[in-house]
Design a protein around this motif. Structure first.
Motif, PDB file in Angstrom:
ATOM      1  N   LEU A 266      11.735  21.218   9.267  1.00 50.17           N
ATOM      2  CA  LEU A 266      10.672  20.353   9.539  1.00 50.17           C
ATOM      3  C   LEU A 266      10.076  20.658  11.048  1.00 50.17           C
ATOM      4  O   LEU A 266       8.930  20.605  11.230  1.00 50.17           O
ATOM      5  CB  LEU A 266      11.137  19.023   9.429  1.00 50.17           C
ATOM      6  N   ILE A 267      11.198  20.440  11.856  1.00 47.72           N
ATOM      7  CA  ILE A 267      10.726  20.780  13.341  1.00 47.72           C
ATOM      8  C   ILE A 267       9.981  22.123  13.528  1.00 47.72           C
ATOM      9  O   ILE A 267       8.981  22.115  14.258  1.00 47.72           O
ATOM     10  CB  ILE A 267      11.873  20.656  14.176  1.00 47.72           C
ATOM     11  N   ALA A 268      10.437  23.085  12.952  1.00 46.45           N
ATOM     12  CA  ALA A 268       9.857  24.357  13.077  1.00 46.45           C
ATOM     13  C   ALA A 268       8.682  24.263  12.436  1.00 46.45           C
ATOM     14  O   ALA A 268       7.514  24.972  12.969  1.00 46.45           O
ATOM     15  CB  ALA A 268      10.732  25.382  12.279  1.00 46.45           C
TER      16      ALA A 268
ATOM     17  N   ALA B 176       0.863   9.558  24.381  1.00 43.53           N
ATOM     18  CA  ALA B 176       1.864   8.223  24.595  1.00 43.53           C
ATOM     19  C   ALA B 176       1.961   7.757  22.783  1.00 43.53           C
ATOM     20  O   ALA B 176       2.989   7.290  22.565  1.00 43.53           O
ATOM     21  CB  ALA B 176       1.392   7.339  25.326  1.00 43.53           C
ATOM     22  N   MET B 177       0.813   7.694  22.181  1.00 44.19           N
ATOM     23  CA  MET B 177       1.002   7.173  20.707  1.00 44.19           C
ATOM     24  C   MET B 177       1.694   8.184  19.867  1.00 44.19           C
ATOM     25  O   MET B 177       2.559   7.571  19.117  1.00 44.19           O
ATOM     26  CB  MET B 177      -0.463   6.838  20.207  1.00 44.19           C
ATOM     27  N   MET B 178       1.521   9.324  20.142  1.00 39.47           N
ATOM     28  CA  MET B 178       2.303  10.353  19.306  1.00 39.47           C
ATOM     29  C   MET B 178       3.770  10.232  19.545  1.00 39.47           C
ATOM     30  O   MET B 178       4.481  10.632  18.665  1.00 39.47           O
ATOM     31  CB  MET B 178       1.623  11.982  19.686  1.00 39.47           C
ATOM     32  N   ILE B 179       4.291  10.182  20.982  1.00 40.40           N
ATOM     33  CA  ILE B 179       5.429  10.364  21.399  1.00 40.40           C
ATOM     34  C   ILE B 179       6.304   9.101  20.715  1.00 40.40           C
ATOM     35  O   ILE B 179       7.361   8.972  19.868  1.00 40.40           O
ATOM     36  CB  ILE B 179       5.663  10.052  22.781  1.00 40.40           C
ATOM     37  N   ALA B 180       5.364   7.941  20.747  1.00 40.90           N
ATOM     38  CA  ALA B 180       6.010   6.608  20.321  1.00 40.90           C
ATOM     39  C   ALA B 180       6.259   6.581  18.783  1.00 40.90           C
ATOM     40  O   ALA B 180       7.311   6.462  18.203  1.00 40.90           O
ATOM     41  CB  ALA B 180       5.141   5.253  20.567  1.00 40.90           C
ATOM     42  N   MET B 181       5.348   7.222  18.119  1.00 41.51           N
ATOM     43  CA  MET B 181       5.020   7.342  16.534  1.00 41.51           C
ATOM     44  C   MET B 181       6.324   8.359  16.107  1.00 41.51           C
ATOM     45  O   MET B 181       7.061   8.251  15.141  1.00 41.51           O
ATOM     46  CB  MET B 181       3.878   7.708  15.931  1.00 41.51           C
ATOM     47  N   GLY B 182       6.574   9.435  16.928  1.00 41.92           N
ATOM     48  CA  GLY B 182       7.446  10.482  16.727  1.00 41.92           C
ATOM     49  C   GLY B 182       8.812   9.937  17.009  1.00 41.92           C
ATOM     50  O   GLY B 182       9.565  10.006  15.928  1.00 41.92           O
TER      51      GLY B 182
ATOM     52  N   VAL C  42       1.658  21.412  16.300  1.00 44.54           N
ATOM     53  CA  VAL C  42       1.814  19.946  16.890  1.00 44.54           C
ATOM     54  C   VAL C  42       2.684  20.048  18.129  1.00 44.54           C
ATOM     55  O   VAL C  42       3.422  20.886  18.536  1.00 44.54           O
ATOM     56  CB  VAL C  42       2.889  19.121  15.922  1.00 44.54           C
ATOM     57  N   PRO C  43       2.126  19.013  19.166  1.00 43.66           N
ATOM     58  CA  PRO C  43       2.747  19.352  20.702  1.00 43.66           C
ATOM     59  C   PRO C  43       4.162  19.054  20.577  1.00 43.66           C
ATOM     60  O   PRO C  43       4.706  18.431  19.583  1.00 43.66           O
ATOM     61  CB  PRO C  43       2.073  18.099  21.375  1.00 43.66           C
ATOM     62  N   LEU C  44       4.761  19.593  21.493  1.00 44.11           N
ATOM     63  CA  LEU C  44       6.320  19.814  21.598  1.00 44.11           C
ATOM     64  C   LEU C  44       6.572  18.306  21.977  1.00 44.11           C
ATOM     65  O   LEU C  44       7.992  17.823  21.682  1.00 44.11           O
ATOM     66  CB  LEU C  44       6.978  20.614  22.730  1.00 44.11           C
ATOM     67  N   ALA C  45       6.018  17.593  22.687  1.00 46.79           N
ATOM     68  CA  ALA C  45       6.460  16.044  23.142  1.00 46.79           C
ATOM     69  C   ALA C  45       6.967  15.320  21.913  1.00 46.79           C
ATOM     70  O   ALA C  45       7.822  14.776  21.840  1.00 46.79           O
ATOM     71  CB  ALA C  45       5.517  15.637  24.245  1.00 46.79           C
ATOM     72  N   PRO C  46       6.021  15.049  21.008  1.00 47.02           N
ATOM     73  CA  PRO C  46       6.438  14.099  19.979  1.00 47.02           C
ATOM     74  C   PRO C  46       7.235  14.718  19.062  1.00 47.02           C
ATOM     75  O   PRO C  46       8.169  14.152  18.426  1.00 47.02           O
ATOM     76  CB  PRO C  46       4.958  14.087  19.173  1.00 47.02           C
ATOM     77  N   VAL C  47       7.381  16.108  18.964  1.00 45.11           N
ATOM     78  CA  VAL C  47       8.354  16.575  18.155  1.00 45.11           C
ATOM     79  C   VAL C  47       9.876  16.545  18.622  1.00 45.11           C
ATOM     80  O   VAL C  47      10.544  16.282  17.902  1.00 45.11           O
ATOM     81  CB  VAL C  47       7.990  18.400  17.971  1.00 45.11           C
TER      82      VAL C  47
ATOM     83  N   LEU D 131      11.947   8.743  25.439  1.00 44.10           N
ATOM     84  CA  LEU D 131      12.543   9.247  26.684  1.00 44.10           C
ATOM     85  C   LEU D 131      12.399  10.839  26.933  1.00 44.10           C
ATOM     86  O   LEU D 131      11.972  11.350  27.783  1.00 44.10           O
ATOM     87  CB  LEU D 131      13.911   8.901  27.290  1.00 44.10           C
ATOM     88  N   GLY D 132      13.006  11.607  25.786  1.00 45.54           N
ATOM     89  CA  GLY D 132      12.920  12.755  25.578  1.00 45.54           C
ATOM     90  C   GLY D 132      11.276  13.486  25.471  1.00 45.54           C
ATOM     91  O   GLY D 132      10.921  14.445  26.090  1.00 45.54           O
ATOM     92  N   GLY D 133      10.634  12.608  24.712  1.00 46.04           N
ATOM     93  CA  GLY D 133       9.186  12.978  24.531  1.00 46.04           C
ATOM     94  C   GLY D 133       8.306  12.897  25.850  1.00 46.04           C
ATOM     95  O   GLY D 133       7.282  13.800  26.116  1.00 46.04           O
ATOM     96  N   THR D 134       8.614  11.816  26.539  1.00 50.33           N
ATOM     97  CA  THR D 134       7.909  11.639  27.662  1.00 50.33           C
ATOM     98  C   THR D 134       8.449  12.609  28.880  1.00 50.33           C
ATOM     99  O   THR D 134       7.488  13.286  29.607  1.00 50.33           O
ATOM    100  CB  THR D 134       8.387  10.229  28.365  1.00 50.33           C
ATOM    101  N   VAL D 135       9.695  13.093  28.987  1.00 50.67           N
ATOM    102  CA  VAL D 135       9.859  14.007  29.942  1.00 50.67           C
ATOM    103  C   VAL D 135       9.126  15.464  29.559  1.00 50.67           C
ATOM    104  O   VAL D 135       8.802  16.169  30.349  1.00 50.67           O
ATOM    105  CB  VAL D 135      11.567  14.300  29.845  1.00 50.67           C
ATOM    106  N   VAL D 136       9.414  15.722  28.064  1.00 52.20           N
ATOM    107  CA  VAL D 136       8.827  17.000  27.799  1.00 52.20           C
ATOM    108  C   VAL D 136       7.303  16.840  27.825  1.00 52.20           C
ATOM    109  O   VAL D 136       6.733  18.018  28.453  1.00 52.20           O
ATOM    110  CB  VAL D 136       9.083  17.244  26.275  1.00 52.20           C
ATOM    111  N   HIS D 137       6.659  16.210  27.751  1.00 54.16           N
ATOM    112  CA  HIS D 137       5.256  15.751  28.146  1.00 54.16           C
ATOM    113  C   HIS D 137       4.890  15.891  29.566  1.00 54.16           C
ATOM    114  O   HIS D 137       3.895  16.932  29.761  1.00 54.16           O
ATOM    115  CB  HIS D 137       4.673  14.373  27.690  1.00 54.16           C
ATOM    116  N   LEU D 138       5.652  15.409  30.303  1.00 56.59           N
ATOM    117  CA  LEU D 138       5.528  15.831  31.752  1.00 56.59           C
ATOM    118  C   LEU D 138       5.620  17.069  32.264  1.00 56.59           C
ATOM    119  O   LEU D 138       5.067  18.044  33.095  1.00 56.59           O
ATOM    120  CB  LEU D 138       6.288  15.073  32.619  1.00 56.59           C
TER     121      LEU D 138
END
Length: 350
Positions: A113-115, A90-96, A122-127, A167-174
């Motif tokens: 940078l994303i690549a 959750a922190m990584m997604i928010a900071m991302g 690095v997990p896909l969700a925060p990216v 939103l995008g990071g949370t969806v990807v994380h799930l």
């Protein structure tokens, strides 16, 4: 047929290709002026007055955006982005999302940078959170949005950019937790590029950059580069806006993108993908459309959808990640843009 048997381009063709690659925006600007001079010379003066007047009106915000970009490059403040992706999901997604919304990265650096992040594990969700927020807002964009569309619009777009990232990071994380989206990068995709180097080798910023001659030179170079970049795109945008105001009937805009309901916002969301060509240039165009009756929510949806999924950006993303990641990226972008437009329009009506 060997390479030696193929015809080689002459020096004129090579020179023209180099000029087109470097100065295509100014060439398009000159072509439009030339066509106006031939087809409708009476429109030359109004368009010239519109371009010069509009540039003068946004000059303070233009100067602020240039100084911000030059300062970030000279101090190395953009290196702080590498520290955003540590901690709980959750922190990584928010900071991302926060890093994406505030980072002044150039357009050439975002995809590498994303690549680099993905290649580093690095997990896909925060990216994805950074990915969605980054093209929508940064300090320079905030300053120019305030100057062109107003402070309320700029604040709303900033909050939406952060919300899109979360939103995008949370969806990807799930989805990842459910077992999907493993190995997101296409085969053979590396982690090079100007952004990738910063992610792999982060260095602490040097705030007093004026004591270092190399950093002072970079400040001047970055400031000049940003000035020329913004000037050409804003000049072209204001020229296109002047033509739109001259030739596009206000009734047409009002009928298709004005009025009540969600349809104008849905249309703007879909139109934003092919029609959007640059974040800075889109601002005055949307301002002109809103002056002609376009809903504020439709304008927001256009900027959000176009900023994340414009054709150049989508092509770069397609080349970077596998199909399932690309499809999810498109779905989140368009769905988030539509919901953002509805939310902003609801806020305006309160």
């Amino acid at each position: 047929m060997t390479d030696q048997s193929l015809p080689r381009p002459g020096p004129v063709a090579v020179a023209w290709a180099h000029i087109w690659r470097k100065e295509r925006v100014w060439l398009v600007f000159a072509l439009i002026i030339a066509l106006l001079a031939v087809l409708d010379p009476g429109q030359l003066a109004p368009s010239f007055n519109k371009v010069t007047g509009a540039l003068l009106s946004v000059a303070p915000f233009l100067a602020a955006s240039i100084l911000i970009a030059a300062w970030a490059g000279a101090t190395g403040a953009d290196n702080l982005i590498a520290k955003a992706f540590t901690g709980a999901p959750a922190m990584m997604i928010a900071m991302g999302a926060l890093a994406g919304g505030l980072s002044p990265f150039c357009s050439c650096g975002v995809i590498p940078l994303i690549a680099a992040f993905l290649a580093m594990g690095v997990p896909l969700a925060p990216v994805m959170a950074f990915w969605l927020a980054s093209p929508l807002m940064d300090p320079s964009m905030f300053a120019l949005t305030t100057g062109v569309l107003g402070l309320e619009f700029a604040i709303a777009k900033t909050l939406i950019a952060l919300g899109m990232g979360v939103l995008g990071g949370t969806v990807v994380h799930l989805v990842v937790r459910a077992g999907g989206l493993a190995d997101p990068l296409r085969d053979g995709v590396g982690n090079g590029g100007c952004g990738g180097a910063k992610a792999r080798n982060p260095k602490p910023p040097v705030w007093a950059f004026w004591h270092d001659s190399a950093r002072l030179t970079k400040f001047r170079t970055e400031g000049t580069r940003t000035f020329l970049f913004l000037l050409k795109w804003m000049a072209l945008a204001f020229l296109l806006e002047s033509l739109m105001l001259a030739y596009v009937p206000a009734e047409m805009v009002t009928q298709s993108l004005g009025g009540a309901g969600f349809m104008p916002i849905a249309i703007a969301t879909l139109v934003g993908v092919p029609a959007y060509f640059n974040g800075y240039a889109a601002l005055p165009l949307i301002g002109g459309l809103m002056d002609q009756g376009m809903l504020g929510g439709a304008g927001m949806a256009f900027l959000i959808a176009g900023g994340v999924t414009s054709l150049p950006a989508a092509i770069a993303v397609w080349a970077l990640v596998k199909l399932r990641v690309f499809a999810l990226y498109i779905a989140i972008s368009l769905g988030g843009a539509f919901l953002s437009g509805l939310a902003f329009q609801t806020w305006l009506m309160l």
